[in-house]
Design an enzyme around this catalytic site. Structure first.
Site, PDB file in Angstrom:
ATOM      1  N   CYS A   1       0.813   3.738   2.099  1.00 22.92           N
ATOM      2  CA  CYS A   1       1.142   4.341   3.298  1.00 22.92           C
ATOM      3  C   CYS A   1       2.496   3.673   3.714  1.00 22.92           C
ATOM      4  CB  CYS A   1       0.313   4.191   4.472  1.00 22.92           C
ATOM      5  SG  CYS A   1      -0.484   2.818   4.887  1.00 22.92           S
TER       6      CYS A   1
ATOM      7  N   CYS B   1       0.713  -1.275  -0.017  1.00 26.32           N
ATOM      8  CA  CYS B   1       0.000   0.056   0.399  1.00 26.32           C
ATOM      9  C   CYS B   1       0.865   1.308   0.240  1.00 26.32           C
ATOM     10  CB  CYS B   1      -0.923  -0.092   1.139  1.00 26.32           C
ATOM     11  SG  CYS B   1       0.045   0.293   2.644  1.00 26.32           S
TER      12      CYS B   1
END
Length: 136
Positions: A48, A46
């Site tokens: 993040c 992902c």
């Protein structure tokens, strides 16, 4: 499961700075059985993880006190290792990315995804360094 060629650079982002990659449940148990402190990073594909978690974890190691051992497992790839790492992180619910600091096999500090997502790498590093200063 994600293709190996997709996650290779994401794995190397941590292994290139000394994180040991764990791919089996027994490897996770062995790593957490070691004396001293161990930082476990549950890596992820992902955004993040790329923008916040991995840079924050790497930056945190620029501290005077740091974990004796740094290891990583990859969510969506190393299922057995990730499941075992998450067992050791109970009572926290599974999340990725996440980071946990263990001392002599006992969980002493946890950063869940909601502590990582949307926060700058500097803040994540600072949080980890505070934990290192207390436990390492």
């Amino acid at each position: 499961m994600y293709p190996a060629e997709l996650v290779k650079p994401m794995r190397e982002d941590l292994t290139s700075v000394g994180f040991e990659e764990l791919q089996t449940a027994s490897a996770v148990d062995a790593a957490l059985a070691k004396e001293g402190t161990t930082l476990v990073v549950v890596n992820s594909v992902c955004g993040c993880a790329a923008a916040n978690a991995r840079p924050g974890a790497k930056q945190s190691l620029q501290n005077a006190k740091r974990p004796d051992h740094t290891v990583t497992v990859f969510a969506g790839v190393d299922k057995e290792a990730v499941d075992k790492a998450r067992e050791h992180m109970i009572p926290f619910p599974p999340s990725s990315p996440c980071m946990a600091l263990f001392k002599n096999g006992e969980l002493v500090h946890m950063l869940e995804r909601h502590h990582i997502e949307g926060r700058p790498a500097d803040l994540i590093a600072e949080n980890l360094m505070d934990a290192y200063n207390e436990h390492c």
